[in-house]
Design a protein around this motif. Structure first.
Motif, PDB file in Angstrom:
ATOM      1  N   THR A 110       5.983   5.390   1.528  1.00 15.19           N
ATOM      2  CA  THR A 110       5.676   4.198   0.754  1.00 15.19           C
ATOM      3  C   THR A 110       5.024   4.569  -0.578  1.00 15.19           C
ATOM      4  O   THR A 110       4.467   5.672  -0.736  1.00 15.19           O
ATOM      5  CB  THR A 110       4.713   3.278   1.524  1.00 15.19           C
ATOM      6  N   ALA A 111       5.078   3.647  -1.530  1.00 13.97           N
ATOM      7  CA  ALA A 111       4.447   3.880  -2.829  1.00 13.97           C
ATOM      8  C   ALA A 111       2.943   4.102  -2.672  1.00 13.97           C
ATOM      9  O   ALA A 111       2.344   4.916  -3.389  1.00 13.97           O
ATOM     10  CB  ALA A 111       4.724   2.689  -3.746  1.00 13.97           C
ATOM     11  N   SER A 357      10.219   7.003  -3.664  1.00 15.28           N
ATOM     12  CA  SER A 357       8.836   6.948  -4.166  1.00 15.28           C
ATOM     13  C   SER A 357       8.253   8.350  -4.293  1.00 15.28           C
ATOM     14  O   SER A 357       7.511   8.644  -5.239  1.00 15.28           O
ATOM     15  CB  SER A 357       7.955   6.105  -3.241  1.00 15.28           C
ATOM     16  N   ARG A 360       9.956   9.946  -7.424  1.00 19.98           N
ATOM     17  CA  ARG A 360       9.427   9.358  -8.660  1.00 19.98           C
ATOM     18  C   ARG A 360       8.013   9.889  -8.952  1.00 19.98           C
ATOM     19  O   ARG A 360       7.694  10.235 -10.096  1.00 19.98           O
ATOM     20  CB  ARG A 360       9.374   7.842  -8.537  1.00 19.98           C
ATOM     21  N   THR A 361       7.194   9.931  -7.919  1.00 15.18           N
ATOM     22  CA  THR A 361       5.807  10.366  -8.121  1.00 15.18           C
ATOM     23  C   THR A 361       5.758  11.829  -8.543  1.00 15.18           C
ATOM     24  O   THR A 361       5.017  12.202  -9.458  1.00 15.18           O
ATOM     25  CB  THR A 361       4.987  10.153  -6.836  1.00 15.18           C
TER      26      THR A 361
END
Length: 404
Positions: A110-111, A357, A360-361
């Motif tokens: 999760t984000a 996520s 991206r992070t």
């Protein structure tokens, strides 16, 4: 029109590693569903328009059952490659079984969880850049930063020793093979990988830790709805491959795209708040993302105005779709503050990338740290001399030579 065009050899070639094949624009305009011949010699249909690719990926009729008898093989190796292999059958393709798997595994990606991991990612990036600077320039950013950072992160999440990262990379490459490896080498490597992960899962059963696999084991024991031993093993293998291979390659490509036009890098230095949108635009603009996503059609269906019979294998080329002018203004230009940016780099629908996520992070953290630590970073070779990573279903660069 697609009926009159000769069958193309796929994957399509481009002039340089950062440029799209010339055929993409031609196919989107005049042949949105094209016949292609795969490295195996089998034929498939290639989809390149944004709306068509999005539709195929979201339509449950287009399945992942590439092991079907009449599905096209991507490679001529006996193992069948990642999508055609026996391993691919273990995780349920759809329905409640697939949703159960995504529920159990997805909570780790999760984000919110990724935000908690951000300081650790930044710490790893700082250390790797320190080591790269000590070794001197020019340096290979892919080997020094792009590859090890995602490996360290996913190894932490799975509770496996990052010291084995070179073995993981080799095993991953053999799983992602198109034309690079022969059957004997693939079989030996996958047997080693399978044995390694079997031993690791067994060790986690005996002595669980604070990691993803241990948590999945606990849930299967306590709640009775967890994953089977084989599902756990294949999940571990799949996450280890997906958790580092694509992001490792994307770090190198992203930095190369930003440095290929110095104005892009200077703009980020002047306004670091653009990092997030720059990452999204790099994902959209990536012309070297690899093979694409294959789908198998067990029933007749229409796409792009073309009726496709049962048994058709469809290749969704998300990178080509991400250059579609009907979906993105000035699609062939890299716009660092493009918004909205509904690119398809992570897929769409029920099978969209579980680890987006995480990716991206990692990309954001790497870019933030590089801009701060190495503001004078530049490519050590002309951008059109960068060499494409060939023979695998993922796209990347062999090296990213840089200096600062």
């Amino acid at each position: 029109m697609s009926q009159n065009r000769p069958t193309l050899s796929y994957p399509l070639e481009s002039r340089t590693a950062l440029e799209p094949p010339a055929e993409w624009a031609e196919l989107r305009r005049g042949c949105p569903v094209a016949s292609v011949r795969l490295p195996s010699g089998d034929e498939a249909k290639l989809v390149t328009r944004y709306e068509d690719v999005k539709q195929v990926m979201a339509d449950p009729r287009f399945t992942r059952r590439l092991s079907a008898d009449d599905a096209a093989r991507l490679t001529d190796s006996a193992s069948g490659g990642l999508f055609n292999s026996e391993i691919a059958k273990i995780i349920p393709d759809g329905g409640e079984g697939h949703q159960r798997w995504r529920r159990l595994v997805g909570k780790w990606f999760t984000a919110k969880r990724m935000a908690a991991l951000r300081p650790r990612m930044a710490e790893i990036a700082e250390r790797l850049i320190d080591d790269m600077v000590k070794r001197g320039q020019p340096a290979d950013l892919r080997a020094g930063l792009g590859f090890p950072l995602p490996v360290y992160v996913i190894c932490d999440m799975l509770g496996v020793p990052a010291a084995d990262r070179d073995r993981f990379s080799y095993w991953s490459d053999t799983l992602l093979n198109l034309t690079r490896y022969g059957d004997a080498e693939i079989n030996a490597a996958q047997a080693e990988f399978f044995e390694y992960m079997s031993t690791h899962v067994a060790a986690k059963r005996e002595q669980p830790g604070d990691d993803l696999l241990s948590a999945l084991i606990r849930e299967s024991v306590v709640e009775g709805e967890g994953l089977s031993d084989m599902e756990l093993l294949v999940t571990g293998m799949g996450l280890l491959v997906a958790g580092h291979e694509t992001t490792a390659n994307m770090i190198g490509k992203m930095v190369s795209m930003l440095l290929a036009d110095r104005a892009r890098w200077e703009r980020l230095l002047a306004d670091p708040s653009l990092v997030r949108s720059a990452v999204e635009e790099s994902l959209r603009f990536d012309a070297n993302s690899g093979f694409g996503l294959p789908r198998y059609l067990p029933e007749e269906a229409e796409i792009g105005g073309t009726m496709m019979p049962r048994g058709t294998t469809v290749i969704c080329n998300m990178a080509a779709a991400n250059r579609d002018e009907s979906a993105f203004d000035h699609a062939d230009q890299m716009d660092l503050d493009r918004s909205p940016n509904p690119h398809l780099a992570f897929g769409a629908g029920a099978h969209s990338c579980l680890g987006q996520s995480l990716a991206r992070t990692e990309l954001q953290v790497v870019l933030e740290v590089l801009l701060r630590r190495l503001p004078t970073l530049e490519l050590a070779v002309p951008a059109d001399e960068l060499e494409r990573l060939d023979g695998l279903i993922v796209g990347g660069l062999r090296e990213v030579p840089v200096r600062w």
